[in-house]
Design an enzyme around this catalytic site. Structure first.
Site, PDB file in Angstrom:
ATOM      1  N   ASP A 349       0.900  -1.129  -0.082  1.00 15.20           N
ATOM      2  CA  ASP A 349       0.096  -0.064  -0.088  1.00 15.20           C
ATOM      3  C   ASP A 349       0.822   1.116  -0.053  1.00 15.20           C
ATOM      4  O   ASP A 349       0.537   2.255  -0.790  1.00 15.20           O
ATOM      5  CB  ASP A 349      -0.725  -0.026   1.233  1.00 15.20           C
ATOM      6  N   ASP A 427      -9.426  -3.067   2.991  1.00 14.60           N
ATOM      7  CA  ASP A 427      -9.250  -2.468   4.335  1.00 14.60           C
ATOM      8  C   ASP A 427     -10.074  -3.129   5.344  1.00 14.60           C
ATOM      9  O   ASP A 427     -10.009  -2.735   6.507  1.00 14.60           O
ATOM     10  CB  ASP A 427      -9.312  -0.670   4.283  1.00 14.60           C
TER      11      ASP A 427
END
Length: 535
Positions: A349, A427
């Site tokens: 990420d 997420d």
């Protein structure tokens, strides 16, 4: 694996669309009736023009309609007095915005509105210091609506109300994320408990395969991250084709997930249990109609996915079921696998959000480019947008891998587009896999759900820290940057405090144990021996 690839095609951290100073409002009122007003969306360049925040103490200008003229030469205006000290609106095309504005200013105009039949965006170009009049881009059909509803005798002004830093849609996103993680983790633990009871009562491990699960070992976790990197790069270069592949996978996967989640509830209903033959199998009536409803929901979303006003509701329903089912289905066998998977995805990420802007030509991160989709850019000529087509551009496709909630506020952005607060499925699912492992470990070790509760609280705290980071930095944040440390540190502290770190790290793999090792089976065997001796 197809659903997993779709999940990680993009992990769009918690990205709340923050409005820049490029969207504003054209405020119009009718001269003979000041109470009759309307407002329209405009785009402007904040480096060219500074607009006030409110309508208080603001000057109005009479609007002169020059459409369909392009104002690429002074010959388009027969008399300079026609536009002197007025706001004017002309059509987009044939020359740059700067050239139009220079001609308008030379003829005495005080404001330039450029009507566009194509998608409107922030104007670009090299503006000279001598150019001082406000320049804004407006949709041509808004100008047509203005003339039809208010007429041509109108006064106008421009302003850009600020966007509040906090929006209540963030609370809804927070609740969706936390509820998904808790439900998925709880379901995973309950499935584990049912399997343990089945093994204990039957004395055979064959029942363990009754429910399908996908186990992510350390090796498969590494391969999973590698595939995610490859898929993200492919999406970046071949978005216009692969986006439809992801949409198709989401339609199929979400329909199956919705059926899986609801069938667990429908099975409790004491009606519709009669069966009918279908493809050499017997299917319950209630499950058949449930499957039709799930497929219909997915199909309706697929057909109307670009209807921003209401399609987000179906996307969130399908997304919630998709996340909950994936958390329950994917299994991390031990804490070691959790650390490897989440650690690698944290690096993934951060790299694709913060590092790739230094690599790409556009200066935009690959993660953001893929998550938001290609911009509806028109042709460019020396940095100045010019008209590319007389047709309005169709909305471009977006990846359906985010929870979406409309922002609950008023600003210019509400007139220009439907703004959403968004949270990527990754997420939710990825930290949720750790929460699910914690609940299964609680079940296996009879820990009174201490790991499950602490990890769920840590996830909620991580989400709050993500909100805080987003508000302070005013830019897109990879949510895993905050969620991974919060959840991993919390689980580690609990395991150390309970002196179970070794067992928690390696996992309590009951699958490899002999079924006769379970206490219930030992008692059953002892009773059988006593009965045999008695006979």
């Amino acid at each position: 694996m197809g659903a997993a690839r779709a999940l990680r095609a993009v992990v769009w951290g918690l990205l709340l669309p923050l409005m820049s100073a490029r969207e504003g409002i054209l405020h119009v009122f009718k001269n003979d009736d000041p109470q009759l007003t309307k407002q329209y969306c405009i785009y402007y360049n904040s480096d060219w023009t500074s607009l006030p925040d409110t309508l208080d103490n603001i000057a109005y200008l009479k609007l002169e309609f020059l459409t369909p003229k392009l104002l690429c030469s002074q010959a388009d205006v027969p008399h300079a007095d026609v536009i002197k000290d007025k706001a004017i609106v002309v059509m987009r095309g044939n020359c740059t915005f700067i050239e139009k504005a220079e001609i308008a200013q030379q003829l005495g105009a005080k404001m330039l509105l450029i009507a566009s039949d194509t998608a409107i965006h922030e104007p670009h170009g090299n503006k000279t210091q001598s150019l001082t009049i406000p320049i804004a881009l407006v949709r041509n059909y808004d100008i047509i609506d203005l003339k039809q509803t208010l007429g041509k005798d109108v006064n106008v002004t421009l302003y850009s109300p600020p966007v509040p830093n906090f929006d209540y849609s963030m609370v809804i996103i927070f609740l969706i994320a936390v509820v998904c993680v808790i439900l998925g983790g709880y379901w995973s633990g309950m499935s584990e408990l049912e399997k343990l009871k089945s093994v204990s009562s039957s004395g055979s491990s064959s029942t363990l395969s009754d429910i399908e699960h996908v186990t992510l070992t350390p090796l498969t976790a590494v391969l999973f991250v590698c595939v995610s990197c490859i898929m993200l790069v492919l999406m970046y270069y071949f978005y216009q084709w692969l986006v439809y592949v992801v949409i198709s996978i989401f339609c199929v996967g979400s329909a199956m997930s919705l059926f899986s989640c609801l069938s667990a509830l429908v099975s409790k209903i004491p009606y519709g249990r009669c069966r009918f033959p279908c493809w050499n199998q017997c299917i319950e009536v209630r499950l058949f109609f449930l499957a039709l409803c799930c497929v219909a929901t997915s199909v309706v979303w697929g057909v109307f996915r670009n209807e921003d006003r209401w399609a987000w509701i179906l996307q969130d329903i399908l997304g919630i079921s998709f996340c909950v089912n994936l958390i329950q289905t994917l299994k991390l066998p031990n804490f070691k696998s959790c650390v490897i998977l989440l650690g690698l995805l944290l690096v993934y990420d951060v790299f694709f959000v913060f590092i790739t802007p230094f690599i790409t030509k556009s200066g935009q991160s690959i993660m953001v480019e893929v998550a938001t989709g290609p911009s509806e850019d028109s042709e460019k000529n020396d940095g100045n947008l010019v008209e590319a087509s007389a047709e309005r551009s169709a909305p471009h496709e977006k990846l359906p891998v985010v929870m979406k909630v409309p922002r609950l506020m008023f600003s210019a952005v509400m007139l220009c587009r439907m703004p959403f607060s968004m949270l990527g499925y990754g997420d939710i699912v990825l930290p949720g896999l750790l929460v699910a492992y914690c609940h299964r470990f609680d079940v296996q070790t009879s820990s009174s759900r201490v790991y499950f509760i602490s990890s769920a609280i840590a996830y909620a705290v991580g989400m709050l820290v993500t909100f805080l980071g987003l508000s302070l930095m005013k830019m897109a944040q990879p949510a895993l940057l905050y969620l991974v440390p919060c959840t991993l540190i919390s689980c580690t502290l609990v395991a150390l405090y309970r002196k179970e770190m070794k067992k928690f790290w390696n996992g309590n793999n009951y699958q490899v144990m002999d079924p006769m090792d379970f206490p219930a089976n030992e008692e059953n065997a002892a009773r059988a021996n006593e009965q045999h001796e008695g006979q």
